[in-house]
Every structure is written in C-alpha cells, then in structure tokens.
Write a protein that holds these residues in place. Structure first.
Motif, PDB file in Angstrom:
ATOM      1  N   ASN A  69      -1.589  -5.199  -1.889  1.00 52.19           N
ATOM      2  CA  ASN A  69      -1.233  -5.020  -0.335  1.00 52.19           C
ATOM      3  C   ASN A  69       0.501  -5.081  -0.310  1.00 52.19           C
ATOM      4  N   ALA A  70       0.802  -5.865  -0.749  1.00 56.85           N
ATOM      5  CA  ALA A  70       2.347  -5.892  -0.735  1.00 56.85           C
ATOM      6  C   ALA A  70       2.869  -4.895  -1.185  1.00 56.85           C
ATOM      7  N   LEU A  71       2.715  -4.243  -2.459  1.00 59.62           N
ATOM      8  CA  LEU A  71       3.178  -2.953  -2.715  1.00 59.62           C
ATOM      9  C   LEU A  71       3.007  -1.968  -1.545  1.00 59.62           C
ATOM     10  N   HIS A  72       1.859  -1.737  -0.933  1.00 63.38           N
ATOM     11  CA  HIS A  72       1.461  -0.644   0.115  1.00 63.38           C
ATOM     12  C   HIS A  72       2.595  -0.832   1.262  1.00 63.38           C
ATOM     13  N   ALA A  73       2.664  -2.201   1.634  1.00 61.21           N
ATOM     14  CA  ALA A  73       3.702  -2.697   2.706  1.00 61.21           C
ATOM     15  C   ALA A  73       5.234  -2.076   2.110  1.00 61.21           C
ATOM     16  N   MET A  74       5.460  -2.501   0.907  1.00 60.11           N
ATOM     17  CA  MET A  74       6.884  -2.149   0.632  1.00 60.11           C
ATOM     18  C   MET A  74       6.907  -0.577   0.435  1.00 60.11           C
ATOM     19  N   LEU A  75       5.916  -0.039   0.015  1.00 56.88           N
ATOM     20  CA  LEU A  75       6.216   1.606  -0.106  1.00 56.88           C
ATOM     21  C   LEU A  75       6.274   2.243   1.362  1.00 56.88           C
ATOM     22  N   HIS A  76       5.679   1.635   2.295  1.00 58.84           N
ATOM     23  CA  HIS A  76       5.856   2.261   3.699  1.00 58.84           C
ATOM     24  C   HIS A  76       7.119   1.820   4.597  1.00 58.84           C
ATOM     25  N   GLN A 111       5.485  12.777   0.506  1.00 65.02           N
ATOM     26  CA  GLN A 111       5.125  11.522  -0.303  1.00 65.02           C
ATOM     27  C   GLN A 111       4.151  10.689   0.767  1.00 65.02           C
ATOM     28  N   GLU A 112       4.368  10.616   1.899  1.00 69.77           N
ATOM     29  CA  GLU A 112       3.571   9.922   2.827  1.00 69.77           C
ATOM     30  C   GLU A 112       2.071  10.351   2.768  1.00 69.77           C
ATOM     31  N   ARG A 168      -0.650   6.363  -9.872  1.00 63.60           N
ATOM     32  CA  ARG A 168      -0.813   7.636  -9.380  1.00 63.60           C
ATOM     33  C   ARG A 168       0.250   7.399  -8.049  1.00 63.60           C
ATOM     34  N   MET A 169       0.349   6.192  -7.115  1.00 60.54           N
ATOM     35  CA  MET A 169       1.187   6.129  -6.376  1.00 60.54           C
ATOM     36  C   MET A 169       2.803   6.410  -6.991  1.00 60.54           C
ATOM     37  N   ARG A 170       2.928   5.883  -7.773  1.00 60.53           N
ATOM     38  CA  ARG A 170       4.324   5.863  -8.398  1.00 60.53           C
ATOM     39  C   ARG A 170       4.595   7.335  -8.866  1.00 60.53           C
ATOM     40  N   ALA A 171       3.349   7.828  -9.167  1.00 62.92           N
ATOM     41  CA  ALA A 171       3.818   9.452  -9.742  1.00 62.92           C
ATOM     42  C   ALA A 171       4.549  10.416  -8.563  1.00 62.92           C
ATOM     43  N   VAL A 172       4.305   9.981  -7.315  1.00 65.27           N
ATOM     44  CA  VAL A 172       4.836  10.628  -6.244  1.00 65.27           C
ATOM     45  C   VAL A 172       6.323  10.270  -5.876  1.00 65.27           C
ATOM     46  N   LEU A 173       6.570   9.388  -6.505  1.00 66.11           N
ATOM     47  CA  LEU A 173       8.177   8.841  -5.984  1.00 66.11           C
ATOM     48  C   LEU A 173       9.258   9.377  -6.808  1.00 66.11           C
TER      49      LEU A 173
END
Length: 147
Positions: A38-45, A54-55, A121-126
C-alpha cells in the motif's frame, strides 16, 4: 481426573490456541492496513510524477493483482483453518499437523511470490530515474516491515 475428562480439557485448550493463532495471523498478516504494498502504491501515485500512460498501465496491474490478492487471502485463510482443524483433531504434533503447517507455508510463500512479481510488473513501466526511487522505497518498506 479421568482420561476422558483430560481429553476434553486438552481439546478445549488446543482449540483455543488454534483460534488465537488464527486471530494472530488474520490481524498481523491478512488485515488491511498500511502494508509495504500500500505504501508503494501511494508513493507511485504521489511522488513519481507518472505519465498518463504509466498511470493507465499501473492501474491495470493494480486491478489484475486485486483479483489475485483476493484468492491468495482466501487460500491463506483456508490453510489456517486446515491447521486449526489438524491441531484440534490430532491432539499432537504429528504428521497431520506438520502437513497443515507445510500447506500454510506454501500458501504464504505463494502470496509473497505473487506480490513480488506484482511489484516488478509495476516497476517495468517506470523510467530509470523513477525506478531508482521506487527501488529505494521497496527496500525501505520491506526493512520497516521486518522491524
């Protein structure tokens, strides 16, 4: 005290302990809270200044993982119930209990593997710069969880 009475008392104690362990697992491992994910998702956004593309890609991955997470949590709950029943019925640390413990370990291990795959998988779009920030956040989140 008769052996039947001792068996009943032992069964009640074991059932109570199994219930406590299930409650512990439910509150510490499965309860919705501020997890590293959850913390990673918050940081991502909030901190990575994601592009619209990316979003969109991350939102699709989050939806995909939400479906998997529900099944993973159900599997973990089922494995804990299996362990509780094995403890209750076997009344000793025998093969049934050990098999149930191994099932819990496999289930929680699969949950962890799926979560790590989701993170990659999320990291791959960064972009490389975003990925550096993301990587530091992943390590920090996991280190905090370990404390």
């Amino acid at each position: 005290m008769s052996s039947a009475r001792r068996a009943i008392i032992l069964t009640v104690i074991l059932a109570f302990l199994a219930g406590l362990s299930g409650a512990f697992v439910g509150t510490k491992l499965l309860a919705p809270k501020e997890t590293p994910d959850n913390a990673l998702h918050a940081m991502l956004h909030s901190k990575l200044n994601l592009s619209a593309a990316q979003e969109k890609n991350i939102a699709a991955e989050e939806r995909r993982f939400a479906l998997i997470r529900g099944q993973l949590e159900a599997d973990a709950h089922s494995a804990n119930v299996e362990l509780a029943r094995a403890i209750q019925t076997s009344k000793r640390d025998g093969p049934e209990v050990q098999m149930a413990i191994e099932h819990v370990h496999r289930t929680l291990g699969n949950y962890q593997k799926q979560t790590v795959s989701h993170i990659f998988r999320m990291r791959a779009v960064l972009t490389p710069e975003q990925a550096e920030i993301f990587d530091r956040s992943v390590v920090q989140a996991l280190m905090q969880e370990a404390q």
